[in-house]
Write a protein that holds these residues in place. Structure first.
Motif, PDB file in Angstrom:
ATOM      1  N   UNK A   5       5.445 -10.317  -5.478  1.00 29.88           N
ATOM      2  CA  UNK A   5       4.198 -10.311  -6.240  1.00 29.88           C
ATOM      3  C   UNK A   5       3.845 -11.685  -6.792  1.00 29.88           C
ATOM      4  N   UNK A   6       4.831 -12.576  -6.872  1.00 34.91           N
ATOM      5  CA  UNK A   6       4.585 -13.903  -7.441  1.00 34.91           C
ATOM      6  C   UNK A   6       3.726 -14.764  -6.538  1.00 34.91           C
ATOM      7  N   UNK A   7       3.664 -14.450  -5.262  1.00 36.09           N
ATOM      8  CA  UNK A   7       2.842 -15.221  -4.346  1.00 36.09           C
ATOM      9  C   UNK A   7       3.677 -16.042  -3.395  1.00 36.09           C
ATOM     10  N   UNK A   8       3.008 -16.788  -2.588  1.00 37.95           N
ATOM     11  CA  UNK A   8       3.660 -17.611  -1.582  1.00 37.95           C
ATOM     12  C   UNK A   8       4.053 -18.939  -2.216  1.00 37.95           C
ATOM     13  N   UNK A   9       5.358 -19.231  -2.370  1.00 36.07           N
ATOM     14  CA  UNK A   9       5.757 -20.464  -3.049  1.00 36.07           C
ATOM     15  C   UNK A   9       5.392 -21.721  -2.268  1.00 36.07           C
TER      16      UNK A   9
END
Length: 100
Positions: free
Chosen positions: A73-77
């Motif tokens: 859920x944090x996104x694509x680093x």
């Protein structure tokens, strides 16, 4: 005799979605993510999974699944964008100049 290993490459529904331990195939099904993505994540972050026996099945418990969900859920680093990417609207066309 070759065995069919396609079951290892597809998410599978668990017998009970609330069970304590799940295989990586069941985890991918519950989290609605790709099995390849999940295996790569677990290879990069081994603290998010455990193994059943010596070099046995990859298993996850409830806390590890919650952590995997938080990572997802944090996104694509790599790009800093959320997943999935927002679709852009096409640029509005300018009206043609009227010639008289």
């Amino acid at each position: 005799m070759p065995r069919d290993k396609s079951q290892y490459h597809r998410p599978q529904p668990p017998a009970d979605p609330n069970q304590e331990y799940m295989t990586v195939q069941e985890t991918a099904y519950v989290l609605k993510c790709g099995l390849k993505w999940l295996r790569e994540l677990l290879r990069a972050r081994p603290e998010l999974c455990g193994r059943n026996g010596e070099r046995g099945r990859i298993v996850t418990d409830r806390e590890q699944r919650a952590a995997i969900h938080a990572v997802r859920s944090a996104g694509d680093p790599r790009t800093g964008r959320s997943i999935p990417r927002q679709r852009r609207r096409p640029a509005a066309r300018k009206p043609a100049l009227a010639t008289t």
